[in-house]
Each structure stands twice: as C-alpha cells, then as structure tokens.
Design an enzyme around this catalytic site. Structure first.
Site, mmCIF file in Angstrom:
data_model
loop_
_atom_site.group_PDB
_atom_site.id
_atom_site.type_symbol
_atom_site.label_atom_id
_atom_site.label_comp_id
_atom_site.label_asym_id
_atom_site.label_seq_id
_atom_site.Cartn_x
_atom_site.Cartn_y
_atom_site.Cartn_z
ATOM 1 N N LEU A 76 0.772 -1.177 0.022
ATOM 2 C CA LEU A 76 0.100 0.195 -0.012
ATOM 3 C C LEU A 76 0.815 1.255 0.203
ATOM 4 O O LEU A 76 1.948 1.374 0.646
ATOM 5 C CB LEU A 76 -1.060 -0.090 1.123
ATOM 6 C CG LEU A 76 -2.198 -0.858 1.206
ATOM 7 C CD1 LEU A 76 -1.754 -1.980 1.079
ATOM 8 C CD2 LEU A 76 -2.879 -0.539 2.563
ATOM 9 N N ILE A 78 0.469 5.261 0.403
ATOM 10 C CA ILE A 78 -0.568 6.197 1.030
ATOM 11 C C ILE A 78 0.079 7.573 1.081
ATOM 12 O O ILE A 78 1.133 7.844 1.613
ATOM 13 C CB ILE A 78 -1.222 5.678 2.384
ATOM 14 C CG1 ILE A 78 -0.364 5.383 3.444
ATOM 15 C CG2 ILE A 78 -1.867 4.396 2.078
ATOM 16 C CD1 ILE A 78 -0.870 5.133 4.664
ATOM 17 N N SER A 110 2.799 -4.520 3.088
ATOM 18 C CA SER A 110 3.819 -3.401 3.602
ATOM 19 C C SER A 110 2.976 -2.119 3.137
ATOM 20 O O SER A 110 1.846 -2.133 2.313
ATOM 21 C CB SER A 110 4.823 -3.451 2.557
ATOM 22 O OG SER A 110 5.627 -4.509 2.947
ATOM 23 N N CYS A 111 3.304 -1.181 3.976
ATOM 24 C CA CYS A 111 2.333 0.313 3.761
ATOM 25 C C CYS A 111 3.488 1.307 3.956
ATOM 26 O O CYS A 111 4.536 1.404 5.008
ATOM 27 C CB CYS A 111 1.351 0.249 4.874
ATOM 28 S SG CYS A 111 0.335 1.695 4.779
ATOM 29 N N VAL A 112 3.624 1.943 2.950
ATOM 30 C CA VAL A 112 4.613 3.052 2.921
ATOM 31 C C VAL A 112 3.810 4.557 2.600
ATOM 32 O O VAL A 112 3.035 4.824 1.657
ATOM 33 C CB VAL A 112 5.668 2.806 1.508
ATOM 34 C CG1 VAL A 112 6.459 3.940 1.381
ATOM 35 C CG2 VAL A 112 6.192 1.471 1.522
#
Length: 133
Positions: A76, A78, A110-112
C-alpha cells in the site's frame, strides 16, 4: 513464460505498463488506484478509494483465473499515514466479503507513506497472487 493480463473490468494503465504479468504460478499486479473503470471517477475518500483499488485488483487476478484467496502480498502506498485505521477498515471489509473461505487469511502487507500519487489519489495498492498447487 510471461503472460500479460489485461481486462476492461479494471482501469486502463495510466502509463507505459501492463495491469499484470503472470509467470505461471505467480501473478504480479501493477499498482491500482481507486478509479472506477466504468466512469473513470475516483471517490473522494480514502475508504472508498481503498475498496475500489482492491476491486480493480480482484478483477485483474480473476482475468488470470485466480481469486482473492490467491493474493499473498500487497503493498500500500498512501499519502497520509494517519489514514491507516480507515484504510484497515475498508481493507478488512473487502477481504472478508470477497473471500470464498469462511476464515479469511489476509495477505502479507507493507504500507508506505508517499508524498503524491497519480491523479491525486490517496492510496495505491499493488499485489502478488500465487497459484496454490
């Protein structure tokens, strides 16, 4: 052997890339923002953008003869890390309503946080799906 996946049920790529590439047992899905393919409109809020991004991914992997349950990894991107609780609510709702299993197993993730996304989207999601042998 590489097989390009393309479906009209998801938005046309915004640049020089394909929706997905299938290499036999793994399908790599390009990042999807929450564009509705029938209207080319992006919802205003991150909850609906998250859900639509996942719908776009679902349509692409279904074109590769896969299902939501085959997704093993998402990434992701964002624009506001403070949106994670809202994103999580939409993400969980999508996977629980789209899974064919009673006990949904969510993919790894994963979220960045990033400074900007195409078309001023609030979220972009890419995915990897695998054929379970």
């Amino acid at each position: 052997m590489l097989h390009v996946i393309n479906t009209k049920k998801s938005p046309t790529p915004l640049g020089p890339y394909v929706q997905a590439i299938d290499i036999g047992n793994i399908t790599f899905v390009s990042g999807q923002i929450g564009i509705r393919p029938d209207t080319n409109v992006i919802p205003d809020n991150v909850y609906d953008q998250t859900y639509q991004s996942l719908e776009n991914i679902k349509n692409i992997i279904e074109a590769a003869d896969l299902q939501i349950n085959n997704i093993i990894k998402t990434t992701l991107f964002i624009i506001d890390i403070n949106d994670v609780p809202i994103i999580n609510a939409s993400y969980i709702k999508f996977f629980h309503s789209s899974s064919s299993y009673e006990d949904t197993i969510l993919p790894t993730r994963s979220c960045v946080e990033v400074s900007k996304l195409p078309k001023n989207a609030k979220i972009e999601i890419e995915a990897i799906a695998a054929r379970i042998l």
